[in-house]
Design a protein around this motif. Structure first.
Motif, PDB file in Angstrom:
ATOM      1  N   LEU A 187       1.997  12.899  -0.277  1.00 24.35           N
ATOM      2  CA  LEU A 187       2.533  13.931   0.606  1.00 24.35           C
ATOM      3  C   LEU A 187       1.764  14.016   1.916  1.00 24.35           C
ATOM      4  CD1 LEU A 187       3.270  16.762  -1.981  1.00 24.35           C
ATOM      5  CD2 LEU A 187       4.876  15.128  -0.969  1.00 24.35           C
ATOM      6  N   THR A 188       0.905  13.025   2.157  1.00 25.03           N
ATOM      7  CA  THR A 188       0.188  12.946   3.431  1.00 25.03           C
ATOM      8  C   THR A 188       0.193  11.500   3.908  1.00 25.03           C
ATOM      9  OG1 THR A 188      -1.975  12.491   2.427  1.00 25.03           O
ATOM     10  CG2 THR A 188      -1.376  14.812   2.731  1.00 25.03           C
ATOM     11  N   THR A 189      -0.136  11.323   5.172  1.00 23.65           N
ATOM     12  CA  THR A 189      -0.371   9.977   5.695  1.00 23.65           C
ATOM     13  C   THR A 189      -1.789   9.561   5.331  1.00 23.65           C
ATOM     14  OG1 THR A 189      -1.066  10.907   7.825  1.00 23.65           O
ATOM     15  CG2 THR A 189       1.253  10.316   7.584  1.00 23.65           C
ATOM     16  N   LEU A 190      -2.164   8.322   5.647  1.00 31.69           N
ATOM     17  CA  LEU A 190      -3.486   7.834   5.268  1.00 31.69           C
ATOM     18  C   LEU A 190      -4.607   8.610   5.954  1.00 31.69           C
ATOM     19  CD1 LEU A 190      -2.979   3.952   5.211  1.00 31.69           C
ATOM     20  CD2 LEU A 190      -3.072   5.543   3.290  1.00 31.69           C
ATOM     21  N   ASP A 191      -4.327   9.175   7.118  1.00 31.83           N
ATOM     22  CA  ASP A 191      -5.356   9.949   7.811  1.00 31.83           C
ATOM     23  C   ASP A 191      -5.357  11.417   7.398  1.00 31.83           C
ATOM     24  OD1 ASP A 191      -2.997  10.641   9.026  1.00 31.83           O
ATOM     25  OD2 ASP A 191      -3.531   9.885  11.008  1.00 31.83           O
ATOM     26  N   GLY A 192      -4.565  11.754   6.376  1.00 31.84           N
ATOM     27  CA  GLY A 192      -4.608  13.097   5.810  1.00 31.84           C
ATOM     28  C   GLY A 192      -3.617  14.084   6.381  1.00 31.84           C
ATOM     29  N   PRO A 243      -0.238  16.105   6.912  1.00 32.32           N
ATOM     30  CA  PRO A 243       0.879  16.401   6.007  1.00 32.32           C
ATOM     31  C   PRO A 243       2.160  15.669   6.411  1.00 32.32           C
ATOM     32  CG  PRO A 243      -0.274  18.419   6.651  1.00 32.32           C
ATOM     33  CD  PRO A 243      -0.809  17.319   7.522  1.00 32.32           C
ATOM     34  N   PHE A 244       2.910  15.288   5.399  1.00 33.62           N
ATOM     35  CA  PHE A 244       4.234  14.704   5.613  1.00 33.62           C
ATOM     36  C   PHE A 244       5.237  15.716   5.090  1.00 33.62           C
ATOM     37  CE2 PHE A 244       7.711  11.644   4.715  1.00 33.62           C
ATOM     38  CZ  PHE A 244       7.804  11.074   5.966  1.00 33.62           C
ATOM     39  N   VAL A 245       5.754  16.535   5.997  1.00 28.72           N
ATOM     40  CA  VAL A 245       6.480  17.746   5.631  1.00 28.72           C
ATOM     41  C   VAL A 245       7.990  17.562   5.790  1.00 28.72           C
ATOM     42  CG1 VAL A 245       6.767  20.203   6.135  1.00 28.72           C
ATOM     43  CG2 VAL A 245       4.511  19.145   6.326  1.00 28.72           C
ATOM     44  N   ASP A 246       8.750  18.003   4.785  1.00 24.09           N
ATOM     45  CA  ASP A 246      10.212  18.052   4.831  1.00 24.09           C
ATOM     46  C   ASP A 246      10.839  16.724   5.208  1.00 24.09           C
ATOM     47  OD1 ASP A 246      12.728  19.290   4.556  1.00 24.09           O
ATOM     48  OD2 ASP A 246      12.898  19.366   6.725  1.00 24.09           O
ATOM     49  N   ARG A 247      10.429  15.674   4.556  1.00 23.24           N
ATOM     50  CA  ARG A 247      11.076  14.375   4.755  1.00 23.24           C
ATOM     51  C   ARG A 247      11.538  13.840   3.396  1.00 23.24           C
ATOM     52  NH1 ARG A 247      11.587  16.302   9.260  1.00 23.24           N
ATOM     53  NH2 ARG A 247      10.235  15.759  11.012  1.00 23.24           N
ATOM     54  N   THR A 248      11.989  14.765   2.563  1.00 24.88           N
ATOM     55  CA  THR A 248      12.380  14.413   1.204  1.00 24.88           C
ATOM     56  C   THR A 248      13.473  13.353   1.180  1.00 24.88           C
ATOM     57  OG1 THR A 248      11.804  16.629   0.444  1.00 24.88           O
ATOM     58  CG2 THR A 248      13.231  15.319  -0.982  1.00 24.88           C
ATOM     59  N   GLU A 249      14.497  13.544   1.972  1.00 24.40           N
ATOM     60  CA  GLU A 249      15.621  12.604   1.956  1.00 24.40           C
ATOM     61  C   GLU A 249      15.209  11.236   2.489  1.00 24.40           C
ATOM     62  OE1 GLU A 249      18.363  13.127   0.322  1.00 24.40           O
ATOM     63  OE2 GLU A 249      17.418  15.027  -0.187  1.00 24.40           O
ATOM     64  N   SER A 303       7.973   8.386  14.859  1.00 29.75           N
ATOM     65  CA  SER A 303       6.830   7.475  14.703  1.00 29.75           C
ATOM     66  C   SER A 303       5.936   7.886  13.544  1.00 29.75           C
ATOM     67  CB  SER A 303       6.012   7.426  16.000  1.00 29.75           C
ATOM     68  OG  SER A 303       6.757   6.828  17.036  1.00 29.75           O
ATOM     69  N   HIS A 304       5.915   9.162  13.218  1.00 28.03           N
ATOM     70  CA  HIS A 304       5.110   9.658  12.093  1.00 28.03           C
ATOM     71  C   HIS A 304       5.572   9.016  10.785  1.00 28.03           C
ATOM     72  CE1 HIS A 304       2.311  12.314  10.176  1.00 28.03           C
ATOM     73  NE2 HIS A 304       3.222  13.050   9.565  1.00 28.03           N
ATOM     74  N   LEU A 305       6.851   8.609  10.744  1.00 35.46           N
ATOM     75  CA  LEU A 305       7.377   7.966   9.544  1.00 35.46           C
ATOM     76  C   LEU A 305       6.662   6.657   9.255  1.00 35.46           C
ATOM     77  CD1 LEU A 305      11.227   8.497   9.937  1.00 35.46           C
ATOM     78  CD2 LEU A 305       9.580   9.945   8.761  1.00 35.46           C
ATOM     79  N   ILE A 325      13.726  -0.873   8.642  1.00 34.18           N
ATOM     80  CA  ILE A 325      13.839   0.488   9.171  1.00 34.18           C
ATOM     81  C   ILE A 325      13.580   0.425  10.670  1.00 34.18           C
ATOM     82  CG2 ILE A 325      12.924   2.836   9.139  1.00 34.18           C
ATOM     83  CD1 ILE A 325      12.026   2.347   6.264  1.00 34.18           C
ATOM     84  N   VAL A 326      14.509   0.969  11.451  1.00 36.35           N
ATOM     85  CA  VAL A 326      14.373   0.984  12.910  1.00 36.35           C
ATOM     86  C   VAL A 326      14.471   2.425  13.373  1.00 36.35           C
ATOM     87  CG1 VAL A 326      15.197  -0.001  15.081  1.00 36.35           C
ATOM     88  CG2 VAL A 326      15.567  -1.242  12.946  1.00 36.35           C
ATOM     89  N   THR A 327      13.523   2.874  14.175  1.00 36.50           N
ATOM     90  CA  THR A 327      13.533   4.263  14.632  1.00 36.50           C
ATOM     91  C   THR A 327      14.041   4.353  16.065  1.00 36.50           C
ATOM     92  OG1 THR A 327      11.272   4.264  15.527  1.00 36.50           O
ATOM     93  CG2 THR A 327      11.524   4.707  13.185  1.00 36.50           C
ATOM     94  N   GLY A 328      14.831   5.399  16.316  1.00 34.44           N
ATOM     95  CA  GLY A 328      15.285   5.681  17.669  1.00 34.44           C
ATOM     96  C   GLY A 328      16.115   4.579  18.292  1.00 34.44           C
ATOM     97  N   TYR A 329      16.928   3.922  17.510  1.00 30.56           N
ATOM     98  CA  TYR A 329      17.670   2.757  18.008  1.00 30.56           C
ATOM     99  C   TYR A 329      19.155   3.071  18.117  1.00 30.56           C
ATOM    100  CZ  TYR A 329      18.074  -2.238  18.919  1.00 30.56           C
ATOM    101  OH  TYR A 329      18.274  -3.459  19.532  1.00 30.56           O
TER     102      TYR A 329
END
Length: 356
Positions: free
Chosen positions: A115-120, A122-128, A156-158, A275-279
């Motif tokens: 539920l966090t990234t490697l740097d700690g 939080p990864f919030v509300d990205r369940t889907e 980018s946080h993804l 996975i491509v972001t913002g495309y």
């Protein structure tokens, strides 16, 4: 004798140190004659690493476990301190060997996702979004996924989360290419090399540079799709921030070709997902790719509350309310572009103080 967390660390260390390609001689060096006689040859390293560890721990004596330990390359790392002491105690008779139940510990269950990234952070509300990531249990997940959302909504946080998702299991490769510099100077070979490094694509067959950038882009896409190795779980190629129209045409050719090669070939999908972001979806449609879409929305109070309750269970209710209120009150809602970054930073700071 060895809890699940330490067992999982040991499996990951064995996986890191197993030499490839796998041979019977390699397997015997890590195990013993009985293991080699009884086990069917396993071509996928993660399955072999896990079987080696759970077999060693279920043996009536510590011989195979000590042999596994002696083959590890980095015995001094901090996360192995508990195992180092156990081996020492076994050697001097300070502790008796206890047989452990043989069971799988590298769970891919959704509820065991980090539920966090490697740097700690939080990864919030990205369940889907998490439900769309590849897993080994046979669920159908997209071959190609485009992540959409307004500026500063966390696209980018993804990519940081995907790194944590892979690290938590040890058997998933993730290659990430991010648009960082001046768009017009983007080099398609650099993008491909960033992806290939994380994907562990076979570098010995990398195509030589072609004089025509668009042809070079197609060759590189074919290399990634064809020579990324098969594993227990398809690798993730994540291309972040390359949706700008002022990028070189070769960049869009590379992305479109790679998407097409993956989407149209079930064998490629066994090795790789994109996975491509913002495309711009229409660019992929030009290559015959009808990609799945995931749209990022804003982070709300309820999302933070859910994250804290999941990450820190069994706390008094007022602690959750206080933590979320502290975060929300510190964020200036009138600055939407800064809101997600501030929420992330504040949630991280509060989480450090939220332990029991």
């Amino acid at each position: 004798m060895i809890d699940n967390d330490l067992r999982k660390i040991l499996i990951e260390k064995v996986l890191d140190d197993l030499p490839l390609p796998l041979t019977l001689q390699t397997i015997k060096r890590w195990t013993d004659d009985q293991f080699v006689r009884e086990v069917d040859f396993i071509s996928k390293p993660i399955k072999l690493a896990e079987l080696i560890v759970i077999t060693a721990l279920s043996r009536p004596n510590s011989d195979m476990f000590v042999n596994v330990w002696n083959n590890l390359s980095n015995q001094d790392s901090g996360d192995l301190a508990g195992l180092a002491k156990l081996v020492q105690d076994l050697g001097n008779g300070g502790v008796e060997w206890q047989v452990s139940e043989a069971k799988t510990v590298l769970s891919w269950a959704f509820e065991h996702d980090p539920l966090t990234t490697l740097d700690g952070f939080p990864f919030v509300d990205r369940t889907e979004f998490r439900r769309l990531l590849p897993r080994p249990q046979g669920e159908t997940t997209p071959a190609c996924l485009v992540v959409l959302g307004e500026e500063k909504t966390g696209k980018s946080h993804l990519s940081h989360y995907c790194e944590a998702y892979a690290k938590s299991r040890g058997s998933l490769n993730v290659g990430i290419a991010k648009q960082m510099g001046q768009p017009r100077r983007e080099n398609v070979r650099t993008i491909a090399l960033h992806l290939a490094k994380g994907l562990r694509t076979q570098f010995s067959v990398r195509p030589p540079e072609h004089a025509e950038p668009e042809r070079d882009a197609k060759n590189l896409a074919d290399w990634i799709a064809r020579y990324t190795p098969e594993s227990d779980i398809p690798a993730i190629a994540l291309i972040d921030g390359y949706g700008r129209s002022d990028l070189p045409d070769a960049v869009h050719v590379f992305i479109g070709t790679l998407a097409s090669l993956i989407a149209s070939n079930p064998a490629a999908q066994e090795r790789l997902r994109l996975i491509v972001t913002g495309y711009d979806i229409s660019r992929l449609l030009d290559y015959g790719v009808d990609a799945d879409q995931y749209v990022l929305g804003p982070i709300e109070r309820s999302h933070l509350d859910s994250w804290f309750r999941t990450s820190f269970p069994d706390q008094p209710g007022y602690r959750y309310d206080s933590a979320v209120s502290q975060i929300m009150e510190s964020v200036d809602a009138s600055q939407p572009h800064a809101r997600l970054e501030n929420l992330k930073l504040e949630a991280y700071a509060v989480s450090l103080e939220f332990g029991p």
